[in-house]
Scaffold this motif. Structure first.
Motif, PDB file in Angstrom:
ATOM      1  N   LEU A 100      14.374  11.304 -25.202  1.00  0.00           N
ATOM      2  CA  LEU A 100      14.744  12.674 -25.569  1.00  0.00           C
ATOM      3  C   LEU A 100      16.254  12.770 -25.724  1.00  0.00           C
ATOM      4  O   LEU A 100      16.999  12.116 -24.988  1.00  0.00           O
ATOM      5  N   ASP A 101      16.678  13.609 -26.657  1.00  0.00           N
ATOM      6  CA  ASP A 101      18.123  13.876 -26.713  1.00  0.00           C
ATOM      7  C   ASP A 101      18.434  15.014 -25.735  1.00  0.00           C
ATOM      8  O   ASP A 101      17.547  15.505 -25.019  1.00  0.00           O
ATOM      9  N   GLY A 102      19.682  15.442 -25.705  1.00  0.00           N
ATOM     10  CA  GLY A 102      20.128  16.385 -24.679  1.00  0.00           C
ATOM     11  C   GLY A 102      19.454  17.738 -24.728  1.00  0.00           C
ATOM     12  O   GLY A 102      19.473  18.486 -23.748  1.00  0.00           O
ATOM     13  N   VAL A 103      18.839  18.098 -25.848  1.00  0.00           N
ATOM     14  CA  VAL A 103      18.159  19.390 -25.916  1.00  0.00           C
ATOM     15  C   VAL A 103      16.636  19.234 -25.972  1.00  0.00           C
ATOM     16  O   VAL A 103      15.921  20.194 -26.228  1.00  0.00           O
ATOM     17  N   GLY A 104      16.153  18.009 -25.726  1.00  0.00           N
ATOM     18  CA  GLY A 104      14.715  17.817 -25.598  1.00  0.00           C
ATOM     19  C   GLY A 104      14.007  17.408 -26.875  1.00  0.00           C
ATOM     20  O   GLY A 104      12.778  17.395 -26.919  1.00  0.00           O
ATOM     21  N   ARG A 105      14.770  17.074 -27.897  1.00  0.00           N
ATOM     22  CA  ARG A 105      14.109  16.570 -29.113  1.00  0.00           C
ATOM     23  C   ARG A 105      13.681  15.130 -28.896  1.00  0.00           C
ATOM     24  O   ARG A 105      14.433  14.329 -28.319  1.00  0.00           O
ATOM     25  N   GLU A 106      12.474  14.820 -29.399  1.00  0.00           N
ATOM     26  CA  GLU A 106      11.918  13.484 -29.195  1.00  0.00           C
ATOM     27  C   GLU A 106      12.531  12.505 -30.196  1.00  0.00           C
ATOM     28  O   GLU A 106      12.439  12.700 -31.402  1.00  0.00           O
ATOM     29  N   LEU A 107      13.136  11.444 -29.672  1.00  0.00           N
ATOM     30  CA  LEU A 107      13.755  10.431 -30.539  1.00  0.00           C
ATOM     31  C   LEU A 107      12.831   9.235 -30.743  1.00  0.00           C
ATOM     32  O   LEU A 107      12.911   8.555 -31.772  1.00  0.00           O
ATOM     33  N   ALA A 108      12.006   8.961 -29.763  1.00  0.00           N
ATOM     34  CA  ALA A 108      11.090   7.820 -29.861  1.00  0.00           C
ATOM     35  C   ALA A 108       9.980   8.003 -28.850  1.00  0.00           C
ATOM     36  O   ALA A 108      10.163   8.681 -27.839  1.00  0.00           O
ATOM     37  N   ARG A 109       8.840   7.387 -29.149  1.00  0.00           N
ATOM     38  CA  ARG A 109       7.731   7.409 -28.198  1.00  0.00           C
ATOM     39  C   ARG A 109       6.907   6.145 -28.416  1.00  0.00           C
ATOM     40  O   ARG A 109       6.566   5.814 -29.548  1.00  0.00           O
ATOM     41  N   GLN A 110       6.639   5.449 -27.341  1.00  0.00           N
ATOM     42  CA  GLN A 110       5.838   4.224 -27.446  1.00  0.00           C
ATOM     43  C   GLN A 110       4.931   4.129 -26.235  1.00  0.00           C
ATOM     44  O   GLN A 110       5.240   4.687 -25.178  1.00  0.00           O
ATOM     45  N   ARG A 111       3.822   3.417 -26.405  1.00  0.00           N
ATOM     46  CA  ARG A 111       2.952   3.206 -25.242  1.00  0.00           C
ATOM     47  C   ARG A 111       2.377   1.790 -25.279  1.00  0.00           C
ATOM     48  O   ARG A 111       2.202   1.209 -26.344  1.00  0.00           O
ATOM     49  N   VAL A 112       2.113   1.285 -24.074  1.00  0.00           N
ATOM     50  CA  VAL A 112       1.488  -0.032 -23.941  1.00  0.00           C
ATOM     51  C   VAL A 112       0.406   0.077 -22.867  1.00  0.00           C
ATOM     52  O   VAL A 112       0.469   0.958 -22.008  1.00  0.00           O
ATOM     53  N   PRO A 113      -0.603  -0.807 -22.920  1.00  0.00           N
ATOM     54  CA  PRO A 113      -1.605  -0.795 -21.844  1.00  0.00           C
ATOM     55  C   PRO A 113      -0.984  -1.241 -20.523  1.00  0.00           C
ATOM     56  O   PRO A 113      -0.083  -2.091 -20.516  1.00  0.00           O
ATOM     57  N   THR A 114      -1.447  -0.673 -19.431  1.00  0.00           N
ATOM     58  CA  THR A 114      -0.975  -1.088 -18.110  1.00  0.00           C
ATOM     59  C   THR A 114      -1.605  -2.429 -17.752  1.00  0.00           C
ATOM     60  O   THR A 114      -2.828  -2.552 -17.799  1.00  0.00           O
ATOM     61  N   PRO A 115      -0.786  -3.432 -17.421  1.00  0.00           N
ATOM     62  CA  PRO A 115      -1.364  -4.715 -16.987  1.00  0.00           C
ATOM     63  C   PRO A 115      -2.256  -4.484 -15.764  1.00  0.00           C
ATOM     64  O   PRO A 115      -1.786  -3.962 -14.759  1.00  0.00           O
ATOM     65  N   GLN A 116      -3.509  -4.834 -15.873  1.00  0.00           N
ATOM     66  CA  GLN A 116      -4.457  -4.488 -14.806  1.00  0.00           C
ATOM     67  C   GLN A 116      -4.317  -5.424 -13.607  1.00  0.00           C
ATOM     68  O   GLN A 116      -4.338  -6.643 -13.754  1.00  0.00           O
ATOM     69  N   GLY A 117      -4.112  -4.818 -12.458  1.00  0.00           N
ATOM     70  CA  GLY A 117      -4.092  -5.574 -11.216  1.00  0.00           C
ATOM     71  C   GLY A 117      -2.854  -6.421 -11.004  1.00  0.00           C
ATOM     72  O   GLY A 117      -2.786  -7.200 -10.059  1.00  0.00           O
ATOM     73  N   SER A 118      -1.852  -6.290 -11.879  1.00  0.00           N
ATOM     74  CA  SER A 118      -0.658  -7.122 -11.738  1.00  0.00           C
ATOM     75  C   SER A 118       0.570  -6.255 -11.497  1.00  0.00           C
ATOM     76  O   SER A 118       1.044  -5.561 -12.402  1.00  0.00           O
ATOM     77  N   TYR A 119       1.068  -6.298 -10.278  1.00  0.00           N
ATOM     78  CA  TYR A 119       2.259  -5.517  -9.957  1.00  0.00           C
ATOM     79  C   TYR A 119       3.470  -6.046 -10.721  1.00  0.00           C
ATOM     80  O   TYR A 119       4.206  -5.272 -11.359  1.00  0.00           O
ATOM     81  N   ALA A 120       3.676  -7.365 -10.676  1.00  0.00           N
ATOM     82  CA  ALA A 120       4.833  -7.949 -11.366  1.00  0.00           C
ATOM     83  C   ALA A 120       4.748  -7.668 -12.862  1.00  0.00           C
ATOM     84  O   ALA A 120       5.752  -7.346 -13.517  1.00  0.00           O
ATOM     85  N   GLY A 121       3.530  -7.777 -13.408  1.00  0.00           N
ATOM     86  CA  GLY A 121       3.332  -7.499 -14.825  1.00  0.00           C
ATOM     87  C   GLY A 121       3.641  -6.048 -15.166  1.00  0.00           C
ATOM     88  O   GLY A 121       4.169  -5.747 -16.244  1.00  0.00           O
ATOM     89  N   THR A 122       3.334  -5.154 -14.249  1.00  0.00           N
ATOM     90  CA  THR A 122       3.608  -3.731 -14.467  1.00  0.00           C
ATOM     91  C   THR A 122       5.112  -3.471 -14.512  1.00  0.00           C
ATOM     92  O   THR A 122       5.605  -2.747 -15.380  1.00  0.00           O
ATOM     93  N   VAL A 123       5.836  -4.056 -13.573  1.00  0.00           N
ATOM     94  CA  VAL A 123       7.300  -3.902 -13.556  1.00  0.00           C
ATOM     95  C   VAL A 123       7.897  -4.443 -14.859  1.00  0.00           C
ATOM     96  O   VAL A 123       8.742  -3.800 -15.492  1.00  0.00           O
ATOM     97  N   GLU A 124       7.433  -5.600 -15.274  1.00  0.00           N
ATOM     98  CA  GLU A 124       7.927  -6.207 -16.520  1.00  0.00           C
ATOM     99  C   GLU A 124       7.600  -5.325 -17.728  1.00  0.00           C
ATOM    100  O   GLU A 124       8.410  -5.180 -18.643  1.00  0.00           O
ATOM    101  N   ALA A 125       6.404  -4.754 -17.724  1.00  0.00           N
ATOM    102  CA  ALA A 125       5.983  -3.924 -18.863  1.00  0.00           C
ATOM    103  C   ALA A 125       6.852  -2.670 -18.977  1.00  0.00           C
ATOM    104  O   ALA A 125       7.201  -2.247 -20.084  1.00  0.00           O
ATOM    105  N   VAL A 126       7.207  -2.082 -17.844  1.00  0.00           N
ATOM    106  CA  VAL A 126       8.081  -0.898 -17.873  1.00  0.00           C
ATOM    107  C   VAL A 126       9.445  -1.279 -18.443  1.00  0.00           C
ATOM    108  O   VAL A 126       9.993  -0.592 -19.315  1.00  0.00           O
ATOM    109  N   ALA A 127       9.987  -2.390 -17.953  1.00  0.00           N
ATOM    110  CA  ALA A 127      11.309  -2.828 -18.428  1.00  0.00           C
ATOM    111  C   ALA A 127      11.271  -3.138 -19.931  1.00  0.00           C
ATOM    112  O   ALA A 127      12.198  -2.784 -20.676  1.00  0.00           O
ATOM    113  N   ALA A 128      10.197  -3.766 -20.370  1.00  0.00           N
ATOM    114  CA  ALA A 128      10.079  -4.112 -21.789  1.00  0.00           C
ATOM    115  C   ALA A 128       9.975  -2.854 -22.651  1.00  0.00           C
ATOM    116  O   ALA A 128      10.531  -2.794 -23.764  1.00  0.00           O
ATOM    117  N   LEU A 129       9.292  -1.862 -22.143  1.00  0.00           N
ATOM    118  CA  LEU A 129       9.136  -0.607 -22.890  1.00  0.00           C
ATOM    119  C   LEU A 129      10.492   0.102 -23.027  1.00  0.00           C
ATOM    120  O   LEU A 129      10.832   0.615 -24.102  1.00  0.00           O
TER     121      LEU A 129
END
Ligand code: ZN
Length: 287
Positions: free
Chosen positions: A17-46
């Motif tokens: 979001l920019d400073g007034v709440g306009r959407e600049l980008a939006r992306q989604r990925v599946p949550t790595p199932q059962g993998s904590y390390a994979g989840t942390v990596e997926a957030v960072a990659a996103l």
């Protein structure tokens, strides 16, 4: 730029979001199932992908289905089980090499609606999740109220007030107690009242919701209550529940209003972005 991440059980969604709440980008990925390390990596990659798309650096806020214990710094109360007991905040910060703000997803919902949604202009906003579970978050003057136990707004495991004949026997809850608000007001509880949602079932649900919210109003006295989660799509709640909560509120007149969410399914991810501060709200925004 503010980047918000909504870390859910099946998907991880990111928004910029920019400073007034306009959407600049939006992306989604599946949550790595059962993998904590994979989840942390997926957030960072996103986060990295969003910054590559926009060509901008952003602050990072993350909403999670749980809370960070003030005692241990570890995730608690999460229904996404691979997060429980993990030092998610410090791991995200280490992986991304920057400060990150983390909050409960119901708090993110409340913040989103308070900053530039249905609660905009209200000093005290109570955001209610009526979904698979029942949760809530409190925002005061544009800031999430967290509390020393990190449970402010978690009314879903309070007992349903004044149980009547139709509420008995008290329903057992997974938390170990019985008669919790969640066991009567979650989406599955509503569906359990009858497949086609008869008038009787809906009226009973509305009356229970009014009783439960009446207790919240007596304690918190919010300007606005915003409903979220699947049940918030039921139109008749907004006219019927405020009429039904009057006898349960200790006041001659009830000024609290009940509102539909403005941002719908995007509230969690937008609120995560606003953990680093939203546009100015309240009197100064109107000045
Ligand atoms: Zn419970």
């Amino acid at each position: 730029m503010r980047i918000g991440i909504d870390l859910g059980g099946t998907k991880i969604e990111g928004i910029a979001l920019d400073g007034v709440g306009r959407e600049l980008a939006r992306q989604r990925v599946p949550t790595p199932q059962g993998s904590y390390a994979g989840t942390v990596e997926a957030v960072a990659a996103l986060v990295h992908a969003i910054e590559s798309t926009t060509g901008l650096e952003g602050t990072v806020g993350v909403g999670i289905p749980g809370a960070l214990s003030r005692v241990t710094g570890l995730v608690k109360n999460a229904n996404s089980t691979c997060l429980i007991g993990r030092p998610l905040l410090s791991d995200l910060q280490a992986t991304m090499g920057r400060p990150v703000r983390l909050a409960n997803d119901a708090n993110c919902f409340a913040l989103s609606e308070a900053v530039d949604g249905a609660g905009q202009g209200g000093r005290v906003v109570f955001g209610v999740i009526l979904g698979t579970g029942v949760g809530g978050g409190i925002v005061v003057d544009g800031q999430v109220l967290e509390g020393p136990n990190a449970i402010a707004g978690e009314w879903g495991h309070n007992p349903l007030p004044l149980p009547d004949r139709n509420d008995l026997p008290l329903r057992p809850c997974y938390c170990g107690r019985a008669g919790c608000v969640e066991t009567y007001l979650s989406g599955p509880a509503l569906e359990g009242e009858g497949g086609t949602l008869s008038e009787t079932a809906m009226a009973r649900y509305e009356e229970r919701l009014a009783r439960a919210l009446g207790g919240v109003i007596n304690v918190l006295d919010p300007d606005v209550i915003v409903l979220g989660g699947g049940v918030s799509n039921v139109d008749r709640l907004y006219s019927n529940v405020p009429r039904l909560w009057r006898p349960h509120v200790f006041s001659d007149h009830v000024a609290t209003v009940l509102e539909r969410p403005v941002h719908g399914d995007s509230s969690g991810v937008r609120g995560a972005a606003w953990l680093w501060g939203g546009p100015p709200i309240g009197p100064e925004a109107k000045a």
